[in-house]
Design a protein around this motif. Structure first.
Motif, PDB file in Angstrom:
ATOM      1  N   GLY A  56      44.888  38.628  39.310  1.00 57.43           N
ATOM      2  CA  GLY A  56      45.661  38.004  40.513  1.00 57.43           C
ATOM      3  C   GLY A  56      45.692  39.164  42.064  1.00 57.43           C
ATOM      4  N   LYS A  57      46.858  38.704  42.189  1.00 58.00           N
ATOM      5  CA  LYS A  57      47.815  39.613  43.175  1.00 58.00           C
ATOM      6  C   LYS A  57      48.359  40.592  42.389  1.00 58.00           C
ATOM      7  CE  LYS A  57      47.945  35.315  46.968  1.00 58.00           C
ATOM      8  NZ  LYS A  57      46.656  36.480  47.269  1.00 58.00           N
ATOM      9  N   ASN A 165      49.457  38.599  37.409  1.00 63.20           N
ATOM     10  CA  ASN A 165      49.891  39.721  38.272  1.00 63.20           C
ATOM     11  C   ASN A 165      50.056  40.682  38.152  1.00 63.20           C
ATOM     12  OD1 ASN A 165      48.572  37.361  40.448  1.00 63.20           O
ATOM     13  ND2 ASN A 165      51.294  37.217  39.905  1.00 63.20           N
TER      14      ASN A 165
END
Lengths: 304, 304, 304
Positions: A56-57, A165
């Motif tokens: 993810g981020k 994430n």
């Protein structure tokens, strides 16, 4: 605990982590379809025998070292340490040279403390020997060589199942002077802007840290992390009601050394279950501390 | 010396420099209008608790570390060192935990040399304690804990008043293994092309370095700076007729360690007043050496 | 061996390598027309006193350190070590201060082991002294101070004669804590994508490494290189039938320390002739080991 047992049995002393790297890459490939998010996998080439998984981020990176302590065969029957293994006469070692598989024992000279091996033949110069794995599980404990740090690796792999994430890093050479985290940290910072780290590794049972009382958040070892970062972690652990203990040491180190000394502004905190019989074939960890370790990583990766 | 006194009283052990950082940012904001040049101020975020001030077109950077030595509360009444403080029974320490302000004393076990504190209650695990500041000024000397390195910080701040071209850096963790200069040096080199450094820090009175005989230019400590750079500094100091002494040591270190070992080609030189009673609550410096320290920095920042 | 003799006589202790740098730059300028390929020469400015030579399309870099061990004059007649020289009363030292050339001797206090010099006048504080060079050649050996590492430099220069693709690096500070390889390695990796290294340096005769039995391939010293890289080198050495020996040590280091700990993923291997009387004025190397050293570098730079 089958995964943990499999990890503990793989020969991967510092500098020769390739077998464990291969095992993990295969495991990740097989399992990632059941993970909440499929990560980007960075491995091979400029990553040497390390692996970076990007989910993810990411805001935070988890570092778990692959390598173990062990011994190198020197001249004659002499042994030289890889990292800082405990050594006692009779410890069983395994390895392999051009003549085949090896199962020998450690001999410690009582006077000089010099290390050698006892075996029916001479072992080739430079051969690496690691503890023979005798994996023991009870209702409340696991015991084996190399829980440090196969348990940290296990924790990171289990974390991957639900991670949305974050970055998960499998590093090399931690037990013997380091050598991979400097470039991994640079890569992660430059490509993802991440500079928060959690060190998924195993620490010591001491007079202030007791088995079964929860995962350890280390306030310091030989190095001192930035206070404000560690305080933030403590607040999250308390709010989430995850059993945990606070450690304060004047010695010891981890992959965090390379984060602290590298040319990126990393914040870091060592968080791991405590073990007894450190750096012996009989490392033992309480299952409750494994459970709280994973639980704390899950909440921290969401909230940090 | 009011500024110096204020600096010496702020709790800022390695890893928890935030209070001093805040004080400096406020001071810089207040005072910079009276400075010859207003610098670019880089702080916060990726600079952690460090500060970089950029004046004009810089050719040289001054490094002054913010952090001090101290102690961390371990288990029971045990203390662990932050950096290398001298410890003697009766030294007064201050700090703060969730139960409030603390004023306790050091106890050194005569046999084991183990450190503990004497206080009416138990102090929370991980609490940092620093020397209580007893600032003493005479016509010829200043005396206090933490002249190392609040005097180096003071020198850098006074230098800012007239500085036209240069970088002034306030770093963290110097007393305890380092950890900020690597990234600060990288940033400065990459953004400003600067690779000349002066280390604004305090050194030792020894059989070869005497109080009152001028600022010390160190030819070496545990590390050896590039000879040609140090020779250039000596020539400028001699031409400017600034009183100074030459130091040659085989041990000791400073922020220069990270410059020397980092991945940018820095030249560096340690230049600072000598103190006696090093790393005790009673560090003492001769005012003439403070004066020549500032004078030498002023001329070097113009001419290097 | 005239080139080797010339190299051994040049005063270039860690931190003050400039005279040797100048000699090499002149040598390279004179000789490169006879080399198979003319390299790009990177020197001066941001390279401090180091030199990088880039030949063709490089895949591997050879590191040879320029600096030597020695002594710095401290206060009175005291000496402080530069690196780890052996010291014995009567060793002859040379140097130069503002009063002129110096030829003095070492004095080791029998009780305290403190080092000082014996000379008819006081030598200026901070003056560097190096061993007086007494170069001795027989049919089978060379003997001199500073074979470590002028022989590594010599090997690199001889390698240049036939080198088609590769980087040759002359580094500084190796004997005293390092300080140049970090930035050289970064530069080479970023500009040429090279991350394979060979360390052209001199090692020790021990119970497992014997003079005349070939160049040494080190499987480990205080650090452990990546196994797969070293195995590849062994295979090439065996296939090419170059006489060589395998070394396994638990201590010692080289320029490889900075490669291992830097923020680029270098593979490295120490390959060099063994010497006896290490770090004395009487270092001695067998000519057969010099021959196999150069032969192995030639084949490795082609095949790695």
């Amino acid at each position: 605990m089958q995964l943990l047992q499999a990890l503990c049995q793989i020969h991967a002393p510092s500098g020769n982590e390739a077998l464990l790297t291969e095992y993990l890459l295969h495991y990740i490939q097989q399992r990632q379809q059941q993970w909440r998010i499929q990560p980007t996998v960075l491995a091979g080439g400029e990553f040497q025998d390390c692996i970076i998984l990007v989910f993810g981020k990411p805001r935070t990176a988890v570092f778990a070292h692959l390598d173990s302590i062990g011994f190198t065969v020197r001249y004659g029957r002499e042994l030289v340490r890889i990292g800082g293994p405990n050594a006692a006469t009779g410890y069983q070692l395994v390895g392999r040279d051009a003549q085949g598989d090896i199962a020998c024992t450690v001999v410690v000279d009582e006077d000089t403390k010099a290390l050698s091996y006892d075996y029916h033949r001479e072992i080739e110069r430079g051969t690496e020997l690691t503890f023979r794995c005798d994996f023991r599980e009870t209702a409340t404990t696991v015991q084996s060589c190399y829980l440090d740090n196969r348990l940290g690796v296990w924790n990171a792999l289990r974390l991957c199942e639900t991670l949305e994430n974050g970055v998960v890093v499998f590093s090399c050479w931690e037990e013997h002077g380091g050598g991979s985290v400097a470039y991994l940290a640079k890569y992660i910072y430059e490509h993802y802007g991440v500079r928060q780290a959690l060190i998924s590794d195993i620490t010591w049972v001491t007079e202030g840290v007791h088995p079964g009382q929860g995962v350890v958040i280390s306030l310091r070892d030989s190095l001192i992390p930035r206070r404000s970062y560690v305080e933030g972690i403590r607040r999250i652990a308390e709010a989430a009601d995850v059993p945990h203990q606070l450690e304060v040491e004047g010695s010891g180190g981890s992959d965090a050394k390379e984060l602290q000394h590298g040319a990126q502004p990393w914040d870091w905190c060592f968080i791991g279950a405590p073990e007894d019989n450190v750096h012996t074939p009989d490392e033992i960890v309480d299952k409750r501390d494994i459970e709280s370790m994973l639980a704390l990583y899950q909440v921290l990766m969401r909230e940090l």
